[in-house]
Each structure stands twice: as structure tokens, then as C-alpha cells.
Design a protein around this motif. Sequence first.
Motif, mmCIF file in Angstrom:
data_model
loop_
_atom_site.group_PDB
_atom_site.id
_atom_site.type_symbol
_atom_site.label_atom_id
_atom_site.label_comp_id
_atom_site.label_asym_id
_atom_site.label_seq_id
_atom_site.Cartn_x
_atom_site.Cartn_y
_atom_site.Cartn_z
ATOM 1 N N PHE A 247 1.140 -26.734 9.732
ATOM 2 C CA PHE A 247 1.444 -25.351 9.367
ATOM 3 C C PHE A 247 0.934 -24.977 7.970
ATOM 4 N N PRO A 248 1.241 -25.746 6.909
ATOM 5 C CA PRO A 248 0.762 -25.340 5.576
ATOM 6 C C PRO A 248 -0.762 -25.268 5.485
ATOM 7 N N ASN A 249 -1.464 -26.275 6.030
ATOM 8 C CA ASN A 249 -2.926 -26.274 5.955
ATOM 9 C C ASN A 249 -3.537 -25.138 6.756
ATOM 10 N N ASP A 250 -2.878 -24.754 7.856
ATOM 11 C CA ASP A 250 -3.404 -23.662 8.676
ATOM 12 C C ASP A 250 -3.359 -22.322 7.949
ATOM 13 N N LEU A 251 -2.565 -22.249 6.887
ATOM 14 C CA LEU A 251 -2.437 -20.995 6.146
ATOM 15 C C LEU A 251 -3.237 -20.977 4.847
ATOM 16 N N LEU A 252 -3.961 -22.052 4.565
ATOM 17 C CA LEU A 252 -4.641 -22.163 3.273
ATOM 18 C C LEU A 252 -5.553 -20.964 3.006
ATOM 19 N N HIS A 253 -6.397 -20.618 3.964
ATOM 20 C CA HIS A 253 -7.348 -19.520 3.746
ATOM 21 C C HIS A 253 -6.621 -18.196 3.595
ATOM 22 N N ARG B 236 6.832 -34.427 2.538
ATOM 23 C CA ARG B 236 5.885 -33.994 1.517
ATOM 24 C C ARG B 236 4.864 -33.030 2.119
ATOM 25 N N LEU B 237 4.549 -32.006 1.356
ATOM 26 C CA LEU B 237 3.565 -31.023 1.800
ATOM 27 C C LEU B 237 2.158 -31.521 1.493
ATOM 28 N N PRO B 238 1.143 -31.046 2.239
ATOM 29 C CA PRO B 238 -0.238 -31.511 2.042
ATOM 30 C C PRO B 238 -0.752 -31.231 0.634
ATOM 31 N N GLU B 239 -1.544 -32.137 0.112
ATOM 32 C CA GLU B 239 -2.084 -31.993 -1.244
ATOM 33 C C GLU B 239 -2.900 -30.711 -1.427
ATOM 34 N N PRO B 240 -3.790 -30.341 -0.485
ATOM 35 C CA PRO B 240 -4.550 -29.096 -0.678
ATOM 36 C C PRO B 240 -3.645 -27.873 -0.814
ATOM 37 N N PHE B 241 -2.536 -27.887 -0.096
ATOM 38 C CA PHE B 241 -1.588 -26.782 -0.192
ATOM 39 C C PHE B 241 -0.888 -26.787 -1.550
ATOM 40 N N LEU B 242 -0.446 -27.963 -1.983
ATOM 41 C CA LEU B 242 0.255 -28.072 -3.264
ATOM 42 C C LEU B 242 -0.626 -27.631 -4.433
ATOM 43 N N ARG B 243 -1.931 -27.902 -4.341
ATOM 44 C CA ARG B 243 -2.839 -27.544 -5.448
ATOM 45 C C ARG B 243 -2.869 -26.048 -5.714
ATOM 46 N N ARG C 271 0.829 -1.205 0.000
ATOM 47 C CA ARG C 271 0.000 0.000 0.000
ATOM 48 C C ARG C 271 0.870 1.263 0.000
ATOM 49 N N GLU C 272 1.945 1.258 0.801
ATOM 50 C CA GLU C 272 2.793 2.444 0.911
ATOM 51 C C GLU C 272 3.609 2.695 -0.358
ATOM 52 N N GLN C 273 4.091 1.617 -0.971
ATOM 53 C CA GLN C 273 4.954 1.756 -2.143
ATOM 54 C C GLN C 273 4.179 1.789 -3.452
ATOM 55 N N GLY C 274 2.923 1.366 -3.417
ATOM 56 C CA GLY C 274 2.134 1.338 -4.638
ATOM 57 C C GLY C 274 2.506 0.198 -5.564
ATOM 58 N N ARG C 275 3.180 -0.828 -5.039
ATOM 59 C CA ARG C 275 3.522 -2.017 -5.813
ATOM 60 C C ARG C 275 3.639 -3.193 -4.848
ATOM 61 N N PRO C 276 3.330 -4.412 -5.304
ATOM 62 C CA PRO C 276 3.368 -5.567 -4.396
ATOM 63 C C PRO C 276 4.778 -5.851 -3.905
ATOM 64 N N ALA C 277 4.889 -6.219 -2.652
ATOM 65 C CA ALA C 277 6.162 -6.704 -2.106
ATOM 66 C C ALA C 277 6.296 -8.198 -2.414
ATOM 67 N N VAL C 278 7.489 -8.722 -2.208
ATOM 68 C CA VAL C 278 7.715 -10.173 -2.280
ATOM 69 C C VAL C 278 7.715 -10.712 -0.854
ATOM 70 N N LEU C 279 6.926 -11.735 -0.618
ATOM 71 C CA LEU C 279 6.909 -12.411 0.676
ATOM 72 C C LEU C 279 7.519 -13.792 0.503
ATOM 73 N N LEU C 280 8.585 -14.062 1.237
ATOM 74 C CA LEU C 280 9.280 -15.353 1.159
ATOM 75 C C LEU C 280 9.012 -16.156 2.417
ATOM 76 N N ILE C 281 8.397 -17.328 2.253
ATOM 77 C CA ILE C 281 8.236 -18.286 3.347
ATOM 78 C C ILE C 281 9.298 -19.355 3.114
ATOM 79 N N ASP C 282 10.350 -19.292 3.898
ATOM 80 C CA ASP C 282 11.563 -20.056 3.624
ATOM 81 C C ASP C 282 11.613 -21.356 4.429
ATOM 82 N N GLU C 283 11.822 -22.477 3.717
ATOM 83 C CA GLU C 283 11.963 -23.813 4.298
ATOM 84 C C GLU C 283 10.694 -24.238 5.036
ATOM 85 N N ILE C 284 9.595 -24.214 4.313
ATOM 86 C CA ILE C 284 8.296 -24.520 4.909
ATOM 87 C C ILE C 284 8.223 -25.957 5.418
ATOM 88 N N ASP C 285 9.045 -26.841 4.869
ATOM 89 C CA ASP C 285 9.013 -28.242 5.295
ATOM 90 C C ASP C 285 9.585 -28.447 6.691
#
Length: 325
Positions: A166-172, A207-214, A146-160
Motif C-alpha cells: 500500500f505505501p509504495n503504491d502511493l509513492l507517485h 516497519r514502513l518501506p524505506e522509499p516511503f519513509l524518505r 480549489r473551492e475554499q482557496g486554501r489547502p485541506a488536511v488529508l489524514l491517512i490514519d493507521e497506514i501500518d
Amino acid sequence: MNPDYPFNLIRPDTDGPLPDPAVLSRRPGVTTDRSLAAEAPFFIPGEALVTAMNAAIAVAEPLLITGEPGTGKTQAAYYAAHRLGTRVFHFQVKSETTAGELLYHFDTVRYFHDAHLSNIRADRTPLDKSKYVEPRALWQAFDDGREQGRPAVLLIDEIDKAPRDFPNDLLHELDQMEFLVVETGERIRPERTLAPILFITSNSERRLPEPFLRRCVYHHIAFDPEVVRKAMAVRAGQFDPLGPELTELAIRAFLAIRRRSLRKRPATGELLLWLRVLALAMGVERSRLEQALKDQDLTRMPYLGALLKDHKDLEETLGGGVQGG
């Protein structure tokens, strides 16, 4: 490289401490900025990775990147931010990380402490819970867009590395790009056009959950010798004492080592470290290093402890005698 830096500071053949302790502050490893942001302009992505990046950005879906450690998964996010002219918000996942830590932190201890003091003073004014909320990476990326007027990059590093849920809890949250601050009832969402560009890395430890991978665009960084050579070429100035010929011989030795049956194969990250060590050592033992590289005899290769990180791998490569240097 610092040509004035003495590579052989520790000398078993001399007595007493280092005559000039100030030399430690001139170590090339501490005087050179090797942060992920500083290294971003030197990163060489393969064509397939660039295609995956562009696809994920176009459809506004997360890009999940896997690959051997040291192949540049994390660096890819910083490279993308560099090319897009935006910021990176780096969320490092750990074994105890919960999904909520990506969103915000509510300072429960301070809130109850202040509530207790309020009761003691008989102050009936309700506490403002929003003052106890601290935005974390996803929220920060929303605000930055919002401040810069362009999307930032968000890195979620080493999710495994995270707990299984954790991955399913973030689906929504990752699918809808919004979340609820439970303590205040505030719903946090960016403008859709300013939602962060999401990179996720995994070392494939599980392996990460299938709903997350989709919901992800997927790319595996495969080891590519030609990409390695291009990556070394753009960093040529960092290895000046070696020169083009010896650098190429070192790369050939590295590729020969990778072809062996190893428990932990070295990747681009290890090669960069090895070349830095060799470049520094050239000022001390040039003739020995030149001959070892020209002979391409793996049993005599110097400083293999920068390349091989397994005792058995070192032992077998060096033909019995383990020598880290």
C-alpha cells in the motif's frame, strides 16, 4: 457532565425493568459531542510535535506520526486543521485497503449493467464513463482546496494496517500530488499551492518501506506527564464533580500505574475516559472514591477497567482480585 444523570442505572438489588427508559437518552456519553473535530480545540501538542507540523507544512511533505495508542496521533491532524482554519479528509486504513481507494472509485457493476441495458435497446451511444467515477479522499481534498482557496488536511490514519504494498503504491501520487483516472484518461491534479497538507499515522505494527519513509517528515509522540497535565487543565470543566485536588490525585495514580511493568500501558485517551467515569461516580459514592484517591493505594483504585485493558494488568495492579469497576 450532566448532574441530573443517575450513574447507577443497573441495580441488582431491585426487581423489574428501568422505571424511566428515557434516562438512557440523557447519558453524558451520547449527549456530549466527543468527535475528533469537537475535541480539536482541547488538544495540547508538545513543542516537538508543533515543530514537526510546521516543518512538514513548510516543505509540503507528509508528516508521519507514530506513538502509543491513545497519545493523540489522529487528533493531531484535526488540531492542525482547527488551527489553520481548514477541513480534514479522514481516510481510515484497514487490512484490505488498496491504494486506489484513496483516489477514486469506479462503479464497475453499475457501468456494465447500464451497458447491458444499452445493448438490449440497441442504443449505440457510448456511455459517459465519468458518470461512474466517485472521488475519494485525495481527490476530495484537491477539490476542497480549489473551492475554499486554501489547502485541506488529508489524514491517512493507521497506514501500518494496510497490505505491505500500500505505501509504495502511493509513492507517485503523494509525491507528485496527481493521479490518472484510468477509465476516463483524465489526469487529476490541484494547483500546487492548494495541494493538501498530508498527515499519516502509524502504530508501528510493522516497519514502513524505506522509499516511503524518505519522503516524510517524522515525529514520534512520546508520553509526557506535563503535556498530560496541560491537556487535563484545558478540560477541567468536563470533570467538575472531581475538582482540582481529586483530579490531580487521579493523575498521580494514573502516572504511578504507567510506571508499572504492564502489557498495555494506559495513555492520555484512557486517562480521559477514567476521569469521566470518576466524575460521574462522584454523585453516587463520593466518600469511597475520595478516600481511595487520597490514599493512592493502587489496589483500591476504582473503575480501573477504564484505564487498564489487559486482564493480567488488572489482576496484578489490584493485587489478585480482578475488578473492572
